[in-house]
Design a protein around this motif. Structure first.
Motif, PDB file in Angstrom:
ATOM      1  N   SER A  59       0.871  -1.277   0.016  1.00  0.00           N
ATOM      2  CA  SER A  59      -0.105   0.031  -0.018  1.00  0.00           C
ATOM      3  C   SER A  59       0.900   1.397  -0.245  1.00  0.00           C
ATOM      4  O   SER A  59       2.055   1.276   0.732  1.00  0.00           O
ATOM      5  N   TYR A  60       0.683   2.325  -0.885  1.00  0.00           N
ATOM      6  CA  TYR A  60       1.348   3.332  -0.956  1.00  0.00           C
ATOM      7  C   TYR A  60       0.488   4.653  -0.725  1.00  0.00           C
ATOM      8  O   TYR A  60      -0.419   4.772  -0.972  1.00  0.00           O
ATOM      9  N   ALA A  61       1.272   5.901  -0.133  1.00  0.00           N
ATOM     10  CA  ALA A  61       0.747   7.106  -0.162  1.00  0.00           C
ATOM     11  C   ALA A  61       0.764   7.523  -1.674  1.00  0.00           C
ATOM     12  O   ALA A  61       1.229   7.315  -2.387  1.00  0.00           O
ATOM     13  N   ASP A  62      -0.379   8.376  -1.639  1.00  0.00           N
ATOM     14  CA  ASP A  62      -0.793   9.105  -3.177  1.00  0.00           C
ATOM     15  C   ASP A  62       0.487   9.518  -3.677  1.00  0.00           C
ATOM     16  O   ASP A  62       0.521   9.658  -4.858  1.00  0.00           O
ATOM     17  N   SER A  63       1.151  10.343  -2.749  1.00  0.00           N
ATOM     18  CA  SER A  63       2.371  11.133  -3.286  1.00  0.00           C
ATOM     19  C   SER A  63       3.580  10.402  -3.969  1.00  0.00           C
ATOM     20  O   SER A  63       4.249  10.914  -4.709  1.00  0.00           O
ATOM     21  N   VAL A  64       3.717   9.170  -3.603  1.00  0.00           N
ATOM     22  CA  VAL A  64       4.625   8.147  -4.236  1.00  0.00           C
ATOM     23  C   VAL A  64       4.233   7.053  -5.225  1.00  0.00           C
ATOM     24  O   VAL A  64       4.807   6.368  -5.793  1.00  0.00           O
ATOM     25  N   LYS A  65       2.867   6.902  -5.306  1.00  0.00           N
ATOM     26  CA  LYS A  65       2.209   5.803  -6.031  1.00  0.00           C
ATOM     27  C   LYS A  65       2.763   6.102  -7.436  1.00  0.00           C
ATOM     28  O   LYS A  65       2.561   7.082  -8.138  1.00  0.00           O
TER      29      LYS A  65
END
Length: 122
Positions: A59-65
């Motif tokens: 799962s990733y933060a939107d800022s690094v996806k």
């Protein structure tokens, strides 16, 4: 005694790549989630992403996806963060962390590494 030791940080130009590693020791991490966080100067600690040690789901933060990819090597007990298309706003100290899958990242008894500096120049 659990130890998380990050490495691989450094200075890179915008658009470049870095691969961070986190050597984990001291216990079996089956049933754990391993995470990456970062803290930029003057800002709060930010969740980057986490991975299930058991099945590798992420799962990733939107800022690094789409730019960052987490992986783990269970045999080497090592967590990785491949960072591509780096931006100046990615500049921060990056921390490796571990917690039981049933807990949350705010728990006080989670495990944390000492951090590794990533600096992205424009």
């Amino acid at each position: 005694q659990v130890q998380l030791v990050e490495s691989g940080g450094g200075l890179v130009q915008a658009g470049g790549s870095l691969n961070l590693s986190c050597a984990a020791s001291g216990r079996s991490f089956a049933g754990y989630r391993m995470g990456w966080f970062r803290r930029a100067p003057g800002k709060e600690r930010e969740f980057v992403g986490h991975i299930s040690w058991s099945d590798g789901s992420t799962s990733y933060a939107d800022s690094v996806k789409g730019r960052f990819t987490m992986s783990r090597d269970v045999a080497k007990s090592t967590l990785y963060l491949q960072m591509n298309i780096l931006k100046p706003e990615d500049t921060a100290v990056y921390y490796c962390a571990a917690r039981p899958a049933w807990a949350d990242w705010k728990a006080k008894n989670n495990y944390w590494g000492q951090g590794t500096q990533v600096t992205v120049s424009s």
